[in-house]
Design a protein around this motif. Structure first.
Motif, PDB file in Angstrom:
ATOM      1  N   UNK A 181       0.919  -1.291  -0.040  1.00  0.00           N
ATOM      2  CA  UNK A 181      -0.109  -0.082   0.043  1.00  0.00           C
ATOM      3  C   UNK A 181       0.963   1.245  -0.117  1.00  0.00           C
ATOM      4  N   UNK A 182       1.827   1.462   0.933  1.00  0.00           N
ATOM      5  CA  UNK A 182       2.867   2.453   0.846  1.00  0.00           C
ATOM      6  C   UNK A 182       3.476   2.628  -0.453  1.00  0.00           C
ATOM      7  N   UNK A 183       3.844   1.811  -1.031  1.00  0.00           N
ATOM      8  CA  UNK A 183       4.596   1.807  -2.358  1.00  0.00           C
ATOM      9  C   UNK A 183       3.502   2.291  -3.424  1.00  0.00           C
ATOM     10  N   UNK A 184       2.450   1.796  -3.389  1.00  0.00           N
ATOM     11  CA  UNK A 184       1.517   2.291  -4.476  1.00  0.00           C
ATOM     12  C   UNK A 184       1.167   3.730  -4.318  1.00  0.00           C
ATOM     13  N   UNK A 185       0.853   4.102  -2.924  1.00  0.00           N
ATOM     14  CA  UNK A 185       0.550   5.683  -2.850  1.00  0.00           C
ATOM     15  C   UNK A 185       1.922   6.474  -3.075  1.00  0.00           C
ATOM     16  N   UNK A 186       2.909   6.110  -2.872  1.00  0.00           N
ATOM     17  CA  UNK A 186       4.250   6.997  -3.145  1.00  0.00           C
ATOM     18  C   UNK A 186       4.254   6.897  -4.752  1.00  0.00           C
ATOM     19  N   UNK A 187       4.192   5.860  -5.194  1.00  0.00           N
ATOM     20  CA  UNK A 187       3.990   5.914  -6.828  1.00  0.00           C
ATOM     21  C   UNK A 187       3.042   6.708  -7.410  1.00  0.00           C
ATOM     22  N   UNK A 188       1.794   6.805  -6.826  1.00  0.00           N
ATOM     23  CA  UNK A 188       0.772   7.465  -7.192  1.00  0.00           C
ATOM     24  C   UNK A 188       0.965   8.909  -7.146  1.00  0.00           C
ATOM     25  N   UNK A 189       1.690   9.257  -5.874  1.00  0.00           N
ATOM     26  CA  UNK A 189       1.774  10.804  -5.571  1.00  0.00           C
ATOM     27  C   UNK A 189       2.834  11.198  -6.402  1.00  0.00           C
ATOM     28  N   UNK A 190       3.894  10.483  -6.740  1.00  0.00           N
ATOM     29  CA  UNK A 190       4.912  10.856  -7.555  1.00  0.00           C
ATOM     30  C   UNK A 190       4.686  11.277  -8.780  1.00  0.00           C
ATOM     31  N   UNK A 191       3.911  10.122  -9.424  1.00  0.00           N
ATOM     32  CA  UNK A 191       3.385  10.181 -10.917  1.00  0.00           C
ATOM     33  C   UNK A 191       2.787  11.560 -11.088  1.00  0.00           C
ATOM     34  N   UNK A 192       1.786  11.654 -10.015  1.00  0.00           N
ATOM     35  CA  UNK A 192       0.864  12.915 -10.385  1.00  0.00           C
ATOM     36  C   UNK A 192       1.697  14.220 -10.282  1.00  0.00           C
ATOM     37  N   UNK A 193       2.666  14.002  -9.406  1.00  0.00           N
ATOM     38  CA  UNK A 193       3.397  15.381  -9.507  1.00  0.00           C
ATOM     39  C   UNK A 193       4.057  15.707 -10.836  1.00  0.00           C
ATOM     40  N   UNK A 194       4.684  14.593 -11.320  1.00  0.00           N
ATOM     41  CA  UNK A 194       5.433  14.528 -12.505  1.00  0.00           C
ATOM     42  C   UNK A 194       4.638  14.865 -13.797  1.00  0.00           C
ATOM     43  N   UNK A 195       3.558  14.507 -13.585  1.00  0.00           N
ATOM     44  CA  UNK A 195       2.397  14.468 -14.646  1.00  0.00           C
ATOM     45  C   UNK A 195       2.089  16.041 -14.686  1.00  0.00           C
ATOM     46  N   UNK A 196       1.670  16.766 -13.417  1.00  0.00           N
ATOM     47  CA  UNK A 196       1.034  17.947 -13.452  1.00  0.00           C
ATOM     48  C   UNK A 196       2.127  18.946 -13.589  1.00  0.00           C
ATOM     49  N   UNK A 197       3.647  18.610 -13.445  1.00  0.00           N
ATOM     50  CA  UNK A 197       4.554  19.613 -13.989  1.00  0.00           C
ATOM     51  C   UNK A 197       4.801  19.449 -15.824  1.00  0.00           C
ATOM     52  N   UNK A 198       4.649  18.589 -16.182  1.00  0.00           N
ATOM     53  CA  UNK A 198       4.521  18.277 -17.541  1.00  0.00           C
ATOM     54  C   UNK A 198       3.383  19.043 -18.057  1.00  0.00           C
ATOM     55  N   UNK A 199       2.356  18.838 -17.581  1.00  0.00           N
ATOM     56  CA  UNK A 199       1.055  19.474 -18.246  1.00  0.00           C
ATOM     57  C   UNK A 199       1.183  20.934 -18.200  1.00  0.00           C
ATOM     58  N   UNK A 200       1.450  21.418 -16.887  1.00  0.00           N
ATOM     59  CA  UNK A 200       1.898  23.116 -16.780  1.00  0.00           C
ATOM     60  C   UNK A 200       2.573  23.313 -17.825  1.00  0.00           C
ATOM     61  N   UNK A 201       3.744  22.877 -18.088  1.00  0.00           N
ATOM     62  CA  UNK A 201       4.943  23.193 -19.024  1.00  0.00           C
ATOM     63  C   UNK A 201       4.172  23.376 -20.454  1.00  0.00           C
ATOM     64  N   UNK A 202       3.628  22.250 -20.995  1.00  0.00           N
ATOM     65  CA  UNK A 202       3.160  22.342 -22.057  1.00  0.00           C
ATOM     66  C   UNK A 202       2.104  23.472 -22.485  1.00  0.00           C
ATOM     67  N   UNK A 206      -1.911   7.200 -16.329  1.00  0.00           N
ATOM     68  CA  UNK A 206      -1.943   5.453 -16.249  1.00  0.00           C
ATOM     69  C   UNK A 206      -0.754   5.111 -17.359  1.00  0.00           C
ATOM     70  N   UNK A 207      -0.805   5.652 -18.476  1.00  0.00           N
ATOM     71  CA  UNK A 207       0.245   5.049 -19.403  1.00  0.00           C
ATOM     72  C   UNK A 207       1.608   5.568 -18.802  1.00  0.00           C
ATOM     73  N   UNK A 208       1.734   6.721 -18.083  1.00  0.00           N
ATOM     74  CA  UNK A 208       2.870   6.845 -17.412  1.00  0.00           C
ATOM     75  C   UNK A 208       3.458   6.045 -16.402  1.00  0.00           C
ATOM     76  N   UNK A 209       2.555   5.345 -15.698  1.00  0.00           N
ATOM     77  CA  UNK A 209       2.858   4.349 -14.795  1.00  0.00           C
ATOM     78  C   UNK A 209       3.321   3.223 -15.208  1.00  0.00           C
ATOM     79  N   UNK A 210       2.199   2.601 -16.430  1.00  0.00           N
ATOM     80  CA  UNK A 210       2.649   1.490 -17.083  1.00  0.00           C
ATOM     81  C   UNK A 210       4.059   1.396 -17.711  1.00  0.00           C
TER      82      UNK A 210
END
Length: 613
Positions: free
Chosen positions: A261-282, A332-336
């Motif tokens: 559970x901890x790993x999934x939550x860390x992955x989810x948080x980190x991926x969302x942060x990286x995605x948000x930064x990507x989206x904002x830059x674009x 989801x594609x980012x995580x996969x």
């Protein structure tokens, strides 16, 4: 204490209810008229043995019973399938009648979100349509410069650990290969500034490295998850998860559940942060007027390399509104993509390096091929060992090195990173067989009847080692099989050197393997099933192939490596063996090792002139 007893009782009741619904919802009637091993547990059957008894057991099942074998499980009969014609129907012709099992889809959705391996039907088709061009050869060419310094840094780290006198030193290369693969997927796929080769993992990269081992631990519990999701509301599902991950439950399984559970939550948080930064830059780049945008190269700001998320998000924004993916799907594609490109690549890489350590002539031949290609690219000029000479090799030059390509293909054929994949029958049908199998009575049959909900396990190991298709030496590692036949004096007026090294004519085409009398497997890669085929084939195999070749070339060019030969204090020499469960895992066999911890200890030294051919 009474509250703890109440909670534990509740967990037990919900678990039993989920198991009961799972069993009742499965086809447990023994009506599959197919032969197979009779031994097995009275309740859970014998399907677990393919995950516990190793590679040889899985291959011998197909050799003994044919391309369709009946296994038994807790949930009913299982078809263990490796017949080429039957697989053509399962993954190509009638693929919509054979979908990924619910356990696969639902568990992946929980862990990774709405990525390719967690969607079906129209949603999967739309995602695949967007992503196919992302993994094009032209995009791979642009991603190679991101991987080159990672491979060079890996090699430099190993070199820095070696004695100055040119002698050997034993190094566990598995961790370094894993970190290299992680940096490769993070930087080339996500644009995430990981640097795990030089620094400790941050929480996000640590979670990425640990997710696959944790998934393997819960392999047998996966079928229960979709039952819980279907029969309990999201409120009660969350309650159940909270209960079974409470810290006061001391069992090892519950500790693993909390860690998962901890790993999934860390992955989810980190991926969302990286995605948000990507989206904002674009979005920022899109709102700037042309006069305010700095000069760009191929649509990216100068000084910044392209990554796959850039390519995917720009392709998505350029699509029609009906074909665009949601932010949740992009995440989801980012995580996969990161998950699919990490442990599978590490497994294949470590196997390649291990096999080259076992085969010094193949290693020398490959080293000479790489050096000759670099010299040709530099028009014969010399290079310093402190430079990165592989920068002179273009994507096309690297990918088309004949012996390097042969080594990678042969290793992926014999040792696919994912040895099995599953399909669930959605409509009762009859599967034709290319080669006869045996019925329950022992009679030869040319087709098998499969009922709705029957599970099919695709035996990728057996398909890639089928002697009828690949030859009598199908179980042997022979990279030369992928090369043109050796030229002889009688054939081409050339001599074979006295040391036995084959002279190959560049005019001869490479053989087409995996085809016998027009019969072949429906795989997307070199007629093998390593990356499957059809609409659910591995979409990133070109990236995996490129990353493997770059890292292997970098290591082989500067380093010579062999298997351990020095005894320990008790006189034991380390022997590396590969355990087969969900993945291939290298360990050191007892008594020299514990037989559990993943490791690939090899002896390295700097390359000398005698190490070339």
């Amino acid at each position: 204490m009474s509250s703890q007893v109440l909670v534990t009782s509740g967990i037990g009741f919900l678990s039993l209810l989920a198991l009961w619904k799972t069993l009742c919802g499965s086809s447990r009637k023994p009506n599959l008229d197919l032969d197979g091993p009779k031994e097995g547990h009275w309740l859970i059957g014998n399907v677990r043995k393919i995950f516990e008894c190793g590679l040889d057991y899985s291959v011998k099942l197909a050799e003994q019973y044919g391309g369709a074998v009946k296994l038994t499980s807790l949930y009913g009969d299982v078809v263990y399938l490796s017949d080429p014609l039957a697989l053509y129907h399962v993954i190509i012709k009638d693929q919509h009648d054979f979908e990924e099992p619910d356990a696969f889809i639902v568990n992946n959705k929980i862990i990774f979100g709405d990525g390719l391996i967690a969607t079906t039907g129209e949603q999967h088709r739309k995602q695949r349509k967007l992503l196919n061009p992302v993994f094009s050869t032209s995009n791979m060419r642009e991603l190679l410069p991101t991987l080159q310094p990672i491979a060079h840094r890996l090699t430099s780290i190993v070199v820095s650990k070696l004695p100055d006198d040119g002698s050997y030193r034993e190094i566990d290369v598995l961790s370094l290969l894993s970190r290299s693969a992680l940096d490769g997927v993070c930087q080339a796929i996500l644009g995430y500034p990981s640097n795990t080769l030089d620094t400790e993992n941050d929480k996000y990269t640590e979670a990425l490295r640990n997710i696959s081992p944790m998934i393997s631990k819960f392999l047998y519990f996966r079928p229960i998850v979709p039952v819980v999701m279907r029969n309990f509301s999201s409120y009660w599902t969350r309650k159940l998860v909270n209960l079974i991950t409470m810290p006061w439950i001391p069992t090892e399984l519950m500790k693993d559940a909390r860690e998962m559970r901890r790993i999934v939550e860390v992955m989810d948080s980190g991926s969302k942060k990286a995605f948000a930064e990507k989206k904002a830059a674009l979005e920022t780049a899109a709102t700037l007027s042309p006069t305010n945008v700095q000069p760009e190269v191929d649509g990216l700001k100068s000084g910044r390399r392209k990554d796959m998320m850039d390519i995917m998000m720009k392709a998505n924004s350029a699509s029609s509104s009906s074909e665009q993916l949601t932010d949740a799907e992009l995440l989801g594609q980012m995580n996969v993509m990161v998950f699919a490109g990490l442990d599978t690549t590490t497994s294949a890489l470590s196997r390649c390096i291990y096999l080259l350590a076992k085969n010094p002539l193949a290693q020398a031949r490959l080293r000479s091929e790489i050096r000759d290609a670099i010299k040709s690219a530099q028009e014969g000029s010399s290079f310093s060992e402190h430079d990165n000479p592989l920068l002179h090799l273009s994507y096309d030059a690297l990918i088309n090195l004949p012996f390097l390509d042969a080594i990678v293909r042969e290793t992926l054929r014999l040792y696919p990173s994912l040895p099995y994949m599953c399909r669930k029958v959605h409509k009762a049908t009859t599967l034709p067989l290319q080669f006869p199998a045996r019925s329950s009575s022992g009679a030869e049959i040319s087709s098998i009847v499969v009922d709705e909900n029957v599970l099919i396990v695709i035996n990728i190991l057996a398909t890639n080692r089928n002697r009828t298709i690949w030859g009598d030496d199908a179980n042997e590692w022979k990279p030369e099989r992928w090369l043109p036949s050796p030229a002889t004096k009688d054939e081409l007026g050339m001599d074979v050197p006295s040391d036995g090294v084959e002279v190959l004519s560049s005019k001869l085409p490479a053989p087409i393997l995996g085809v016998k009398d027009g019969i072949k497997y429906p795989g997307v890669y070199s007629n093998m099933m390593t990356f499957l085929g059809g609409s659910r084939s591995c979409i990133g195999f070109k990236f995996a192939e490129m990353e493997m070749k770059q890292i292997i070339a970098a290591l082989v060019l500067r380093l010579h490596f062999v298997l351990p030969t020095d005894p320990d204090a008790n006189g034991h020499i380390k022997e590396i063996v590969w355990q087969l469960k969900a993945f291939h895992t290298p360990v050191v066999k007892p008594p020299a090792g514990d037989g559990v911890s993943p490791t690939v200890p090899l002896k390295f030294r700097l390359v000398q002139e005698e190490d070339f051919m």
